[in-house]
Design a protein around this motif. Structure first.
Motif, PDB file in Angstrom:
ATOM      1  N   MET A  58      32.414  42.639  31.756  1.00  0.00           N
ATOM      2  CA  MET A  58      32.817  43.878  32.312  1.00  0.00           C
ATOM      3  C   MET A  58      34.224  43.961  32.936  1.00  0.00           C
ATOM      4  O   MET A  58      35.229  44.939  32.672  1.00  0.00           O
ATOM      5  CB  MET A  58      31.646  44.086  33.470  1.00  0.00           C
ATOM      6  N   GLU A  59      34.606  43.038  33.891  1.00  0.00           N
ATOM      7  CA  GLU A  59      35.776  42.908  34.363  1.00  0.00           C
ATOM      8  C   GLU A  59      36.986  42.943  32.952  1.00  0.00           C
ATOM      9  O   GLU A  59      38.048  43.659  32.989  1.00  0.00           O
ATOM     10  CB  GLU A  59      35.837  41.855  35.167  1.00  0.00           C
ATOM     11  N   ARG A  60      36.578  42.073  32.166  1.00  0.00           N
ATOM     12  CA  ARG A  60      37.604  41.905  30.886  1.00  0.00           C
ATOM     13  C   ARG A  60      37.855  43.031  30.318  1.00  0.00           C
ATOM     14  O   ARG A  60      38.956  43.574  29.785  1.00  0.00           O
ATOM     15  CB  ARG A  60      37.027  40.807  30.188  1.00  0.00           C
ATOM     16  N   LYS A  61      37.145  44.134  30.210  1.00  0.00           N
ATOM     17  CA  LYS A  61      37.054  45.249  29.203  1.00  0.00           C
ATOM     18  C   LYS A  61      37.998  46.093  30.012  1.00  0.00           C
ATOM     19  O   LYS A  61      38.755  46.578  29.262  1.00  0.00           O
ATOM     20  CB  LYS A  61      35.351  46.125  29.319  1.00  0.00           C
ATOM     21  N   ASN A  62      37.973  46.146  31.432  1.00  0.00           N
ATOM     22  CA  ASN A  62      38.945  47.111  32.107  1.00  0.00           C
ATOM     23  C   ASN A  62      40.192  46.172  32.006  1.00  0.00           C
ATOM     24  O   ASN A  62      41.335  47.165  32.159  1.00  0.00           O
ATOM     25  CB  ASN A  62      38.500  46.961  33.383  1.00  0.00           C
ATOM     26  N   ALA A  63      40.175  45.135  31.811  1.00  0.00           N
ATOM     27  CA  ALA A  63      41.482  44.546  31.756  1.00  0.00           C
ATOM     28  C   ALA A  63      42.094  44.586  30.501  1.00  0.00           C
ATOM     29  O   ALA A  63      43.464  44.338  30.615  1.00  0.00           O
ATOM     30  CB  ALA A  63      41.528  43.089  32.307  1.00  0.00           C
ATOM     31  N   ARG A  64      41.566  44.755  29.234  1.00  0.00           N
ATOM     32  CA  ARG A  64      42.040  44.748  28.225  1.00  0.00           C
ATOM     33  C   ARG A  64      43.224  45.720  27.841  1.00  0.00           C
ATOM     34  O   ARG A  64      44.196  45.275  27.135  1.00  0.00           O
ATOM     35  CB  ARG A  64      40.809  45.146  27.223  1.00  0.00           C
ATOM     36  N   PRO A  65      43.224  47.248  28.322  1.00  0.00           N
ATOM     37  CA  PRO A  65      44.442  47.874  27.858  1.00  0.00           C
ATOM     38  C   PRO A  65      45.865  47.608  28.224  1.00  0.00           C
ATOM     39  O   PRO A  65      46.562  47.358  27.332  1.00  0.00           O
ATOM     40  CB  PRO A  65      44.194  49.250  28.754  1.00  0.00           C
ATOM     41  N   ALA A  66      45.980  46.908  29.314  1.00  0.00           N
ATOM     42  CA  ALA A  66      47.248  46.211  29.782  1.00  0.00           C
ATOM     43  C   ALA A  66      46.970  44.768  30.264  1.00  0.00           C
ATOM     44  O   ALA A  66      46.708  44.404  31.133  1.00  0.00           O
ATOM     45  CB  ALA A  66      47.926  47.119  30.875  1.00  0.00           C
ATOM     46  N   ARG A  67      46.830  44.090  29.202  1.00  0.00           N
ATOM     47  CA  ARG A  67      46.482  42.549  29.230  1.00  0.00           C
ATOM     48  C   ARG A  67      47.851  41.858  29.819  1.00  0.00           C
ATOM     49  O   ARG A  67      48.696  41.418  28.791  1.00  0.00           O
ATOM     50  CB  ARG A  67      45.583  41.884  28.284  1.00  0.00           C
ATOM     51  N   GLU A  68      48.050  41.842  30.776  1.00  0.00           N
ATOM     52  CA  GLU A  68      49.298  41.174  31.277  1.00  0.00           C
ATOM     53  C   GLU A  68      49.290  39.743  31.850  1.00  0.00           C
ATOM     54  O   GLU A  68      48.479  39.702  32.825  1.00  0.00           O
ATOM     55  CB  GLU A  68      50.332  42.124  32.251  1.00  0.00           C
ATOM     56  N   VAL A  69      49.835  38.796  31.422  1.00  0.00           N
ATOM     57  CA  VAL A  69      49.784  37.565  31.872  1.00  0.00           C
ATOM     58  C   VAL A  69      50.809  37.170  33.226  1.00  0.00           C
ATOM     59  O   VAL A  69      52.033  37.854  32.933  1.00  0.00           O
ATOM     60  CB  VAL A  69      50.268  36.533  30.770  1.00  0.00           C
ATOM     61  N   VAL A  70      50.152  36.957  34.293  1.00  0.00           N
ATOM     62  CA  VAL A  70      51.074  36.822  35.257  1.00  0.00           C
ATOM     63  C   VAL A  70      51.070  35.379  35.800  1.00  0.00           C
ATOM     64  O   VAL A  70      50.070  34.616  35.569  1.00  0.00           O
ATOM     65  CB  VAL A  70      50.705  37.497  36.551  1.00  0.00           C
ATOM     66  N   VAL A  71      51.878  34.910  36.473  1.00  0.00           N
ATOM     67  CA  VAL A  71      52.464  33.421  37.026  1.00  0.00           C
ATOM     68  C   VAL A  71      52.243  33.610  38.570  1.00  0.00           C
ATOM     69  O   VAL A  71      52.584  34.748  39.131  1.00  0.00           O
ATOM     70  CB  VAL A  71      53.464  32.827  36.431  1.00  0.00           C
ATOM     71  N   PRO A  72      51.993  32.431  39.386  1.00  0.00           N
ATOM     72  CA  PRO A  72      51.972  32.407  40.724  1.00  0.00           C
ATOM     73  C   PRO A  72      53.207  32.766  41.033  1.00  0.00           C
ATOM     74  O   PRO A  72      54.503  32.506  40.612  1.00  0.00           O
ATOM     75  CB  PRO A  72      51.777  30.733  41.036  1.00  0.00           C
ATOM     76  N   GLY A  73      53.237  33.928  42.234  1.00  0.00           N
ATOM     77  CA  GLY A  73      54.453  34.276  42.804  1.00  0.00           C
ATOM     78  C   GLY A  73      55.003  35.762  42.428  1.00  0.00           C
ATOM     79  O   GLY A  73      55.640  36.436  42.717  1.00  0.00           O
ATOM     80  N   ASP A  74      54.352  36.125  41.074  1.00  0.00           N
ATOM     81  CA  ASP A  74      54.773  37.509  40.531  1.00  0.00           C
ATOM     82  C   ASP A  74      54.179  38.568  41.512  1.00  0.00           C
ATOM     83  O   ASP A  74      52.909  38.421  42.159  1.00  0.00           O
ATOM     84  CB  ASP A  74      54.028  37.796  38.862  1.00  0.00           C
ATOM     85  N   VAL A  75      54.794  39.547  41.514  1.00  0.00           N
ATOM     86  CA  VAL A  75      54.547  40.870  42.343  1.00  0.00           C
ATOM     87  C   VAL A  75      53.568  41.580  41.599  1.00  0.00           C
ATOM     88  O   VAL A  75      54.018  42.158  40.247  1.00  0.00           O
ATOM     89  CB  VAL A  75      55.788  41.486  42.827  1.00  0.00           C
ATOM     90  N   LEU A  76      52.417  42.097  42.071  1.00  0.00           N
ATOM     91  CA  LEU A  76      51.428  42.484  40.986  1.00  0.00           C
ATOM     92  C   LEU A  76      51.516  44.062  41.548  1.00  0.00           C
ATOM     93  O   LEU A  76      51.105  44.847  40.866  1.00  0.00           O
ATOM     94  CB  LEU A  76      49.949  42.161  41.530  1.00  0.00           C
ATOM     95  N   ASN A  78      44.483  42.188  36.603  1.00  0.00           N
ATOM     96  CA  ASN A  78      43.265  43.056  36.648  1.00  0.00           C
ATOM     97  C   ASN A  78      43.097  44.229  37.532  1.00  0.00           C
ATOM     98  O   ASN A  78      42.999  43.624  38.695  1.00  0.00           O
ATOM     99  CB  ASN A  78      41.884  42.208  36.575  1.00  0.00           C
ATOM    100  N   VAL A  79      43.425  45.451  37.367  1.00  0.00           N
ATOM    101  CA  VAL A  79      43.094  46.463  38.468  1.00  0.00           C
ATOM    102  C   VAL A  79      41.642  47.081  37.983  1.00  0.00           C
ATOM    103  O   VAL A  79      41.554  47.440  36.946  1.00  0.00           O
ATOM    104  CB  VAL A  79      44.260  47.555  38.055  1.00  0.00           C
ATOM    105  N   PHE A  80      41.007  47.092  39.131  1.00  0.00           N
ATOM    106  CA  PHE A  80      39.763  47.463  38.942  1.00  0.00           C
ATOM    107  C   PHE A  80      39.342  48.496  40.389  1.00  0.00           C
ATOM    108  O   PHE A  80      39.622  47.890  41.465  1.00  0.00           O
ATOM    109  CB  PHE A  80      38.664  46.489  39.087  1.00  0.00           C
ATOM    110  N   GLN A  81      39.003  49.745  40.176  1.00  0.00           N
ATOM    111  CA  GLN A  81      39.045  50.812  41.116  1.00  0.00           C
ATOM    112  C   GLN A  81      40.324  50.532  42.038  1.00  0.00           C
ATOM    113  O   GLN A  81      41.308  50.893  40.996  1.00  0.00           O
ATOM    114  CB  GLN A  81      37.651  50.418  41.984  1.00  0.00           C
TER     115      GLN A  81
END
Lengths: 248, 235
Positions: free
Chosen positions: B1-19, B46-49
């Motif tokens: 379920m979470e993944r579905k929401n993440a799909r449109p902008a699937r952005e790989v982030v590394v530790p320290g990245d500003v979200l 993953n942005v959810f709500q």
């Protein structure tokens, strides 16, 4: 630092023996996830330095007396292969490698969220396959990429690079000749998001002004290394996707 | 379920990245510094709500209360077993938490070194001390079959949306499969079918990034077991 030579390390135009200018670092190549049996790994080349880092854990801490009930400990082992330098290096830990292991572990402790894993241990192994001055920086650079690759929670990735002085010039990222026949070597590592320094050593002599120059040069270069580290980690996952897309 | 929401902008982030610095809430695997949310692990944003979190791409399994896991007996004590559940810590299984009446010192008659068990995590406390139980429906010793290990972060892909992926594999290969939250998967079936099911699961573990995973797995099983697809259609 100790040797004497009549070699001209920096010519009249400010060009060094390998063709770099004073504030240029050597070519850097970083690759993440190179070992299949480690939880995380990285391979780094900085000029002629070739370094492998592997991370295992968090796992149960052995020996038990090293366990810390409030946080994980980081155990780091820096090892130079016998064939990594031109004269065979006597294998096994020595004064120098024990020191580097310690400062690397302490630098990494500053960014890893160790309090999430009480009583556990995170083991970092750094193997120097080929050495050409600046291996502790290359090792730390590789180790922090390997930690991130292992999925260990951390505040940031640590880039590291050395600055120094040779032939009276302040130089970035000394090579073997500049390190051996130069006047000073200042390895450093920072946390890029806050510019905090987590590793700083100095071997040799510099004036206060030269030291300040070296540090600001090093910090600027660390940010460049940081971008390469991030790129290596992201590439590991996006490269896969591209492959898949072309299949379909 | 979470993944579905993440799909449109699937952005790989590394530790320290500003979200985010626009006032979202900080979710899992993030930390806040100077009012900005940073990632703390390598993963997918993953942005959810109204909260932002990171879904890890790698890492070690951390036990959570209520998880069903597959463990291997590692050590035997007079009143407990130590079980390896692929976590940073060993999980002690006390004799009062098994469905048998075990006399003191008689532990090895019931479970021995190397035996595989399905367990439930009863409790994980502040200092990460784990308690596990076998006293629940469906929990038992697993005999026969094979165990596949995949990264725990890929478990949700093996199960699929409301169990669609695992159901597909079960139907096509006619295997019995149990999935542990810790990334261990137990598979039992007839000869070649088991091999194919194991390989299919390994594919999911390796290629969980790709799209159309269910289709690709179906295709793979179909190519290995030509009769399987027909079976399913008949049903």
């Amino acid at each position: 630092m100790s040797g004497q030579t009549d070699m001209v390390l920096v010519d009249d135009n400010g060009i060094r023996i390998d063709g770099r200018t004073a504030d240029q670092h050597r070519p850097i190549k970083i690759e993440a996830g190179v070992l299949s049996n480690a939880d995380g790994s990285a391979y780094v080349e900085i000029g002629k330095n070739k370094v492998l880092a592997a991370v295992y854990g968090p796992r149960e801490c052995h020996p038990r007396h090293l366990q810390n009930p409030s946080k994980a400990i980081i155990q780091c082992k820096y090892n130079m292969e016998a064939f990594s330098v031109s004269d065979r290096k006597r294998p096994g830990p020595d004064r120098r490698s024990v020191e580097i292991s310690k400062i690397t572990a302490e630098a990494l402790e500053k960014v890893v969220l160790t309090e999430l894993y009480p009583r556990a241990s995170i083991d970092v192994y750094i193997e120097i396959m080929q050495a050409n001055a600046g291996t502790r920086c290359a090792g730390l650079t590789a180790a922090s990429v390997a930690l991130a690759d292992a999925g260990i929670p951390m505040r940031d990735i640590i880039p590291a690079i050395a600055a120094g002085k040779a032939d009276g010039h302040v130089l970035l990222d000394l090579n073997k000749e500049e390190d051996n026949y130069g006047e000073a070597d200042v390895p450093m590592a920072i946390i890029p998001s806050t510019d905090e320094i987590v590793l700083l050593q100095m071997d040799g002599n510099m004036t206060r002004e030269e030291f300040d120059r070296a540090v600001s040069m090093g910090v600027a270069a660390c940010h460049e290394v940081y971008e390469l580290q991030k790129d290596a980690l992201k590439r590991r996952y996006t490269a896969k996707e591209k492959e898949d897309d072309s299949d379909e | 379920m979470e993944r579905k929401n993440a799909r449109p902008a699937r952005e790989v982030v590394v530790p320290g990245d500003v979200l985010d610095d626009s006032g979202l809430k900080s979710g899992d695997n993030t930390y806040v510094l100077d009012g900005r949310i940073h990632a703390s692990v390598l993963g997918v944003k993953n942005v959810f709500q109204n909260s932002v979190s990171v879904i890890p791409l790698s890492g070690r399994y951390m036990p959570t209360t209520g998880d069903t896991v597959i463990g291997v007996i590692e050590d035997i004590g007079p009143s407990n077993w130590l079980v390896n559940i692929n976590a940073p810590y060993p999980a002690p299984l006390h004799v009062s938490e098994v469905p048998w009446k075990v006399e003191f010192g008689d532990t090895s008659r019931y479970l021995n070194l190397g035996h595989v068990v399905m367990l439930k995590i009863l409790m994980v406390d502040e200092s990460k001390k784990i308690q596990v139980t076998m006293n629940d429906s469906g929990l038992r010793r697993l005999e026969g079959g094979r165990i596949v290990e995949i990264p725990y972060s890929k478990v949700s892909r093996v199960i699929g949306k409301s169990g669609s992926m695992i159901q597909t594999i079960k139907n096509l290969t006619d295997c019995r499969i149990f999935v542990g939250q810790n990334g261990r998967i137990w598979v039992d079936g007839d000869g070649e079918n088991t091999d194919v099911a194991v390989q299919a699961i390994e594919i999911i573990g390796r290629e969980s990034q790709s799209n159309n995973l269910t289709e690709r797995v179906k295709e793979f099983i179909g190519s290995k077991l030509p009769q399987a697809e027909n079976d399913e259609e008949e049903e």
